[in-house]
Design an enzyme around this catalytic site. Structure first.
Site, PDB file in Angstrom:
ATOM      1  N   TYR A  95       0.859  -1.260   0.008  1.00  0.00           N
ATOM      2  CA  TYR A  95       0.153  -0.103  -0.094  1.00  0.00           C
ATOM      3  C   TYR A  95       0.979   1.268  -0.039  1.00  0.00           C
ATOM      4  O   TYR A  95       1.811   1.193   0.857  1.00  0.00           O
ATOM      5  CB  TYR A  95      -0.600  -0.019   1.177  1.00  0.00           C
ATOM      6  CG  TYR A  95      -1.633   1.310   1.235  1.00  0.00           C
ATOM      7  CD1 TYR A  95      -2.872   1.534   0.536  1.00  0.00           C
ATOM      8  CD2 TYR A  95      -1.380   2.125   1.965  1.00  0.00           C
ATOM      9  CE1 TYR A  95      -3.436   2.709   0.630  1.00  0.00           C
ATOM     10  CE2 TYR A  95      -2.229   3.508   2.301  1.00  0.00           C
ATOM     11  CZ  TYR A  95      -3.111   3.702   1.254  1.00  0.00           C
ATOM     12  OH  TYR A  95      -3.740   4.962   1.511  1.00  0.00           O
ATOM     13  N   ASN A 261       1.450  10.551   6.305  1.00  0.00           N
ATOM     14  CA  ASN A 261       0.668   9.852   7.042  1.00  0.00           C
ATOM     15  C   ASN A 261       0.976   9.755   8.421  1.00  0.00           C
ATOM     16  O   ASN A 261       1.667   8.832   9.033  1.00  0.00           O
ATOM     17  CB  ASN A 261       0.676   8.344   6.396  1.00  0.00           C
ATOM     18  CG  ASN A 261      -0.476   7.718   6.562  1.00  0.00           C
ATOM     19  OD1 ASN A 261      -0.401   6.305   6.201  1.00  0.00           O
ATOM     20  ND2 ASN A 261      -1.730   8.269   6.813  1.00  0.00           N
ATOM     21  N   GLN A 352     -20.807  29.493  56.986  1.00  0.00           N
ATOM     22  CA  GLN A 352     -19.725  29.075  56.024  1.00  0.00           C
ATOM     23  C   GLN A 352     -19.416  29.727  54.666  1.00  0.00           C
ATOM     24  O   GLN A 352     -20.472  30.642  54.344  1.00  0.00           O
ATOM     25  CB  GLN A 352     -19.905  27.402  55.885  1.00  0.00           C
ATOM     26  CG  GLN A 352     -21.373  27.016  55.372  1.00  0.00           C
ATOM     27  CD  GLN A 352     -21.458  25.605  55.384  1.00  0.00           C
ATOM     28  OE1 GLN A 352     -20.754  25.057  55.806  1.00  0.00           O
ATOM     29  NE2 GLN A 352     -22.888  25.533  54.670  1.00  0.00           N
ATOM     30  N   ARG A 358     -15.794  26.951  49.156  1.00  0.00           N
ATOM     31  CA  ARG A 358     -15.898  25.795  49.829  1.00  0.00           C
ATOM     32  C   ARG A 358     -15.622  24.634  49.147  1.00  0.00           C
ATOM     33  O   ARG A 358     -15.128  23.719  49.552  1.00  0.00           O
ATOM     34  CB  ARG A 358     -17.145  25.891  50.833  1.00  0.00           C
ATOM     35  CG  ARG A 358     -17.245  24.980  51.766  1.00  0.00           C
ATOM     36  CD  ARG A 358     -18.385  25.153  52.777  1.00  0.00           C
ATOM     37  NE  ARG A 358     -19.488  25.959  52.248  1.00  0.00           N
ATOM     38  CZ  ARG A 358     -20.681  25.072  52.274  1.00  0.00           C
ATOM     39  NH1 ARG A 358     -20.637  23.902  52.314  1.00  0.00           N
ATOM     40  NH2 ARG A 358     -21.666  25.608  51.785  1.00  0.00           N
ATOM     41  N   ASN A 388       0.997   4.437   8.266  1.00  0.00           N
ATOM     42  CA  ASN A 388       0.545   3.390   7.483  1.00  0.00           C
ATOM     43  C   ASN A 388       1.083   3.213   5.951  1.00  0.00           C
ATOM     44  O   ASN A 388       1.065   4.301   5.370  1.00  0.00           O
ATOM     45  CB  ASN A 388      -1.030   3.254   7.411  1.00  0.00           C
ATOM     46  CG  ASN A 388      -1.257   1.846   6.783  1.00  0.00           C
ATOM     47  OD1 ASN A 388      -1.274   1.024   7.164  1.00  0.00           O
ATOM     48  ND2 ASN A 388      -2.285   2.108   5.609  1.00  0.00           N
ATOM     49  N   LYS A 459     -18.006  46.818  36.894  1.00  0.00           N
ATOM     50  CA  LYS A 459     -19.340  46.508  36.343  1.00  0.00           C
ATOM     51  C   LYS A 459     -19.084  45.809  34.971  1.00  0.00           C
ATOM     52  O   LYS A 459     -19.564  44.703  34.509  1.00  0.00           O
ATOM     53  CB  LYS A 459     -20.243  47.468  36.527  1.00  0.00           C
ATOM     54  CG  LYS A 459     -21.687  47.184  36.005  1.00  0.00           C
ATOM     55  CD  LYS A 459     -22.746  48.374  36.235  1.00  0.00           C
ATOM     56  CE  LYS A 459     -23.049  48.197  37.690  1.00  0.00           C
ATOM     57  NZ  LYS A 459     -23.765  47.141  38.080  1.00  0.00           N
ATOM     58  N   GLU A 487     -13.898  10.509   1.901  1.00  0.00           N
ATOM     59  CA  GLU A 487     -12.929   9.715   1.048  1.00  0.00           C
ATOM     60  C   GLU A 487     -13.561   8.483   0.420  1.00  0.00           C
ATOM     61  O   GLU A 487     -13.006   7.515   0.721  1.00  0.00           O
ATOM     62  CB  GLU A 487     -11.612   9.829   1.756  1.00  0.00           C
ATOM     63  CG  GLU A 487     -10.541   9.486   0.810  1.00  0.00           C
ATOM     64  CD  GLU A 487     -10.202   7.897   0.723  1.00  0.00           C
ATOM     65  OE1 GLU A 487     -10.073   7.282  -0.654  1.00  0.00           O
ATOM     66  OE2 GLU A 487      -9.855   7.313   1.549  1.00  0.00           O
ATOM     67  N   ASN A 490     -14.256   5.309   2.608  1.00  0.00           N
ATOM     68  CA  ASN A 490     -12.940   4.319   3.026  1.00  0.00           C
ATOM     69  C   ASN A 490     -12.677   5.176   4.679  1.00  0.00           C
ATOM     70  O   ASN A 490     -12.629   4.187   5.576  1.00  0.00           O
ATOM     71  CB  ASN A 490     -11.657   4.707   2.296  1.00  0.00           C
ATOM     72  CG  ASN A 490     -10.587   4.220   2.923  1.00  0.00           C
ATOM     73  OD1 ASN A 490     -10.564   2.913   3.005  1.00  0.00           O
ATOM     74  ND2 ASN A 490      -9.700   4.862   2.962  1.00  0.00           N
TER      75      ASN A 490
END
EC number: 4.3.1.24
Length: 719
Positions: A95, A261, A352, A358, A388, A459, A487, A490
Site C-alpha cells: 500500500y 501519513n 460557612q 468552599r 501506515n 461592572k 473519502e 473509506n
C-alpha cells in the site's frame, strides 16, 4: 507533595501514602525543562523521550533541535529503508508504494516516485491568501489568521514528525529527517492551511506542505527572515531554500507517504494546548486562594481532614485542597481557623463560605485528573509511530494498520476543553461574588475605591466575564460528535483531532482572558481589604478619642473600654451593610448606628448616676457628628494615599499569604495600579490621562499569561 489515601486499621481510619503524579509536580518538571531549553539545551529527537515541554520549546521559543544519530538509531532506519527498496525491486504489492490511496487503493503502478508526486499534488488543496497586497474591500476576518496556521503549530509538527520517523518504522532515509531539521533550524516554516484535515489518515494535507517545502515546490510558500511579532516575510519555498543554502531533497519511494501519513499536526497543537492548560489549572488554584483572601473566606474549607481523609480523590480532595491550603499560610485576610461562637454571636451571618470557595477542591480536582490523563496520552502520541503501512526492519514484514487514527488526541482534547470550561465556570462564580456588595463581605459595589455613585469600576468586567464563560461553554461542546464519512467512505470514521485541538486553543485563549480579568479584580479587592483594615484601626482610635473627649467625665476607664469595643463592633457591622453609599453618607449612617448602644449603655445598671442621663444623651449627637466627620476625613485620606501610591505599589502584600507573589507581580512588575485615581479627582483631566483604561491593564495580565511570563511566578509559589 506527599499525597495521602485513607484506610483503616482495626476499624480506625488513617491515611497512607498514595503513589500519584500530581499536576504540580508535572508543572514544575515541565517548567524546569522548558527553562533549560530556553537557556541553550537542545531538544533531543530520539523517538522515545519527546515531552510537551520540548515541543513547546522548539515550537514557540526556537530551541535548537538535535537528532539522536547514534549507530543504533541509524541502523534501525537503514533496516527499515532496505525493506522498502527490496519490495520495490521485487515488485511486491505494498500500500502506498504500488497502490493508490485510501478508497483508490485498487489501482496499481510500478512508478513509486510518480505515485508520490500524485499524492502531494492532490493534498495541496488548502485555501491560503493568494496575495499579500492590500485588498480593495475590508475583509470580515483577518485574511491570514483566518486561513493560515500559526508558525508555532507547524514547527511543533515538524519536530513531532521527525521524532516519529526516527523510530525506524516508516521506511524513510536518515537524510529525510536531517533535511526536516535543517529547514526547521533555519527558521523556514511552511505556510500551512488552517483547515482541511479530518485527522483520519493522519493530518494528510497539512503535512503535505512540509513535504512540498522539502522538495522546493515553488507553489508552496514559507515564512522566513528575522523573527518578529506578527507575520514574517513569505516566499516560494524554492526561493527561500536557495536563499538559505538549503539543498532540496528529492523524495524516494514511500517517503512522500511517510511524511504525510501521521498525526503530527494534531499532536503538535495538542501539546501546545496542554502546556498552557497545566499552567492555567494551577493558576486557578492560586486565584482561588487569592479569592479566599479577597472575600475574607476561611482556610478551613481546604483542611486536610476533609480532603485527604474523608474523600481522598487524588487530584480533587488531596492536591487542589493541599495547594490552596498551603498558599493561605500566614494570611491575615483569610480566616485561618474555625472559631466556635455562641449561637447569638454570629446571628444573621453565613456560617460557612459559599460553594465557589468552599467546594473549589471538589470542583477543580476532577479537571486536574482529566488534564493529567490528557498529558499522558499526548506525550505518548508524540513518541509513537503513526504511519501506515508500518515496516518491521527486523523481520522485513510490512504491516497495514491504522495508527494514523488520532482518536487518542481527540479524546484528550475533548476532556481538556471541558475541564477548561469548568475551571472558567468556577472562577466566574467567584468573581461575580467578589463584585457583588450583597455577597462580598463588606467590599464596595463593583470594587469601587471611591464614592460608588461615580465609580462603577468592575461592572463592565462582570458583564464581560459572563460573555467569556458562555463562550467557554459553547467551545466545550465535543467536536467528535460531528464526524462525517469521508473519502469514498473509506474514512467512514475519523477523529477530527486537529479541529478539536484548535478548539482547545480557542478555549485557552478565552479562559486566559477570563483569568486575567479575575486576577485584576482580585488585586483591587485585596487593596481595598488593606485600606479597610487601616481604616478600622483608625476608626478605633477615633472612637476612643471622642469617648474620652465627650464622655470622659461620666465614664470610668473600664466603662470606656467596654463601650468602645461595643461601638466598634456595631460600626464595623454598619460599614459592611452600607457599602453602596458614598463616603460621607456612609460615615453619617455608621455613626448613627451607635445611638442604640449608647441608650442601652447609659440606661443600664452600669451607669448609676441617673441624674446625669439627660446631659449624656444630649452629647450623643455631638459624638456622632464628630466621629462621622473624622471618619470621613480618614477614609478620604486613605483613598488618596492608596490611589496615589503613597502606601507603596503593593500595599496589600503584608496582609497576604504566599499568594502575595502573584499580587506583587501584577502591581510591581506589570505596573497595574489600583483603580480609582481618575474617579477620586472627579475626572478633572478627562479619561486616559491619569491612568490607562481598565482593559489595557487586564491586557497586560493576559499577555503575561499567554506569553508564559507568569509561569515563573506560579512556579515560585510552590518551590
Amino acid at each position: 507533595m506527599s499525597l495521602l489515601l485513607n484506610g483503616s486499621v482495626n476499624g480506625i481510619p488513617h491515611s497512607k501514602p498514595y503513589n500519584y503524579s500530581t499536576l504540580l509536580s508535572r508543572f514544575i518538571e515541565s517548567y524546569n525543562e522548558l527553562q533549560s531549553y530556553k537557556s541553550g539545551k537542545a531538544v533531543k529527537v530520539d523517538g522515545r523521550t519527546l515531552s510537551v515541554a520540548a515541543v513547546t520549546a522548539a515550537a514557540r521559543y526556537h530551541a535548537s533541535v538535535e537528532l539522536d544519530d547514534c549507530p543504533t538509531a541509524r541502523a534501525r532506519l537503514a533496516k527499515s529503508r532496505k525493506v522498502i527498496t527490496d519490495k520495490v525491486e521485487s515488485g511486491t504489492s505494498v500500500y502506498g508504494l504500488s497502490t493508490g490511496f485510501g478508497g483508490s487503493a485498487d489501482t496499481r503502478t510500478d512508478q513509486p516516485l510518480l505515485l508520490g508526486h500524485a499524492l502531494l499534488q492532490h493534498q495541496h488543496m488548502g485555501v491560503l491568501p493568494s496575495s499579500s497586497q492590500a485588498l480593495d474591500v475590508l475583509p470580515l476576518l483577518d485574511p491570514n489568521s483566518s486561513t493560515t496556521m500559526p508558525e508555532s503549530w507547524v514547527r511543533g509538527a515538524m519536530l513531532i514528525r521527525m521524532n516519529s520517523l526516527i523510530r525506524g518504522h516508516s521506511g524513510v532515509r536518515w537524510e529525510l529527517i536531517e533535511k526536516i531539521n535543517e529547514v526547521l533550524s533555519a527558521n523556514v516554516t511552511p505556510v500551512v492551511p488552517l483547515r482541511g484535515s479530518i485527522s483520519a489518515s493522519g493530518d494528510l494535507s497539512p503535512l503535505s506542505y512540509i513535504a512540498g517545502t522539502l522538495v522546493a515546490n515553488p507553489a508552496i510558500r514559507v515564512y522566513h527572515g528575522p523573527a518578529a511579532y506578527g507575520a514574517r516575510q513569505t516566499s516560494p519555498s524554492s526561493d527561500a531554500l536557495t536563499q538559505y543554502n538549503i539543498e532540496p531533497l528529492p523524495l524516494a519511494s514511500k517517503e512522500h507517504l511517510g511524511i504525510l501519513n501521521g498525526t503530527a499536526f494534531s499532536a503538535s497543537v495538542a501539546s501546545l494546548a496542554l502546556n498552557d492548560a497545566v499552567h492555567l489549572s494551577l493558576l486557578a488554584q492560586v486565584c482561588t486562594a487569592m479569592g479566599t483572601e479577597a472575600l475574607a473566606g476561611t482556610r478551613g474549607s481546604y483542611d486536610p481532614f476533609i480532603h485527604a481523609t474523608a474523600r481522598p480523590h487524588p487530584g480533587q480532595q488531596i492536591e487542589a485542597a493541599h495547594n490552596i491550603f498551603t498558599l493561605l499560610e500566614e494570611s491575615k485576610l483569610a480566616r485561618l481557623h474555625e472559631t466556635e461562637v455562641n449561637i447569638h454571636d454570629d446571628q444573621y451571618s453565613l456560617r460557612q463560605d459559599r460553594y465557589p470557595l468552599r467546594t473549589a477542591p471538589q470542583f477543580l480536582g476532577p479537571q486536574i485528573e482529566d488534564i493529567l490523563s490528557a498529558l499522558v496520552a499526548i506525550t505518548q502520541e508524540c513518541n509513537s509511530t503513526t504511519d501506515n503501512p508500518l515496516v518491521d526492519g527486523e523481520t522485513g514484514e510490512v504491516h497495514h494498520g491504522g495508527n494514523f487514527q488520532a482518536m487518542a488526541v481527540t479524546n484528550a482534547m475533548e476532556k481538556t476543553r471541558l475541564a477548561l470550561h469548568h475551571i472558567g465556570k468556577l472562577l466566574f462564580a467567584q468573581s461575580t461574588e467578589l463584585v457583588n456588595p450583597t455577597m462580598n463581605n463588606g467590599l464596595p459595589p463593583s470594587l469601587a475605591a471611591t464614592d460608588p455613585s461615580l465609580n462603577y469600576h468592575a461592572k463592565g468586567i462582570d458583564i464581560a466575564t459572563a460573555a467569556y464563560v458562555a463562550e467557554l461553554g459553547y467551545l466545550a461542546t465535543p467536536v467528535s460528535t460531528h464526524i462525517q464519512s469521508a473519502e469514498m467512505h473509506n474514512q467512514a470514521v475519523n477523529s477530527l483531532a486537529l479541529i478539536s485541538a484548535r478548539a482547545t486553543l480557542n478555549s485557552l485563549e478565552v479562559l486566559s482572558i477570563l483569568m486575567a480579568s479575575y486576577i485584576y479584580i482580585l488585586c483591587q479587592a485585596l487593596d481595598l481589604r488593606a485600606l479597610q483594615s487601616e481604616f478600622v484601626s483608625g476608626l478605633k482610635n477615633i472612637i476612643n478619642d471622642e469617648l474620652v473627649s465627650i464622655f470622659g467625665s461620666f465614664l470610668s476607664a473600664s466603662q470606656e473600654d467596654t463601650l468602645s469595643k461595643k461601638l466598634l463592633t456595631i460600626m464595623k457591622s454598619s460599614l459592611e451593610k452600607t457599602t453602596t453609599m458614598d463616603g460621607v453618607d456612609q460615615m453619617l449612617a455608621t455613626a448613627a448606628s451607635t445611638t442604640t448602644a449608647f441608650v442601652d449603655f447609659f440606661g443600664s445598671s452600669e451607669f448609676t448616676d441617673a441624674s446625669l442621663l439627660g446631659s449624656v444623651v444630649a452629647l450623643i449627637s455631638h459624638f456622632r457628628s464628630q466621629v462621622a466627620s473624622r471618619a470621613a476625613n480618614l477614609l478620604d485620606q486613605l483613598r488618596r494615599d492608596f490611589l496615589s501610591g503613597e502606601r507603596g505599589l503593593a500595599p496589600a502584600s503584608s496582609y497576604m499569604g504566599k499568594t502575595r507573589l502573584l499580587y506583587e507581580f501584577v502591581r510591581v512588575t506589570l505596573g497595574v495600579r489600583m483603580h480609582g485615581s481618575e474617579n477620586y479627582a472627579r475626572f478633572v483631566n478627562g479619561l486616559g490621562v491619569e491612568d490607562v483604561s481598565i482593559g489595557q491593564n487586564i491586557s497586560l495580565i493576559h499577555e503575561a499569561i499567554r506569553d508564559g511570563k507568569m509561569q515563573p511566578i506560579v512556579a515560585s509559589l510552590f518551590t
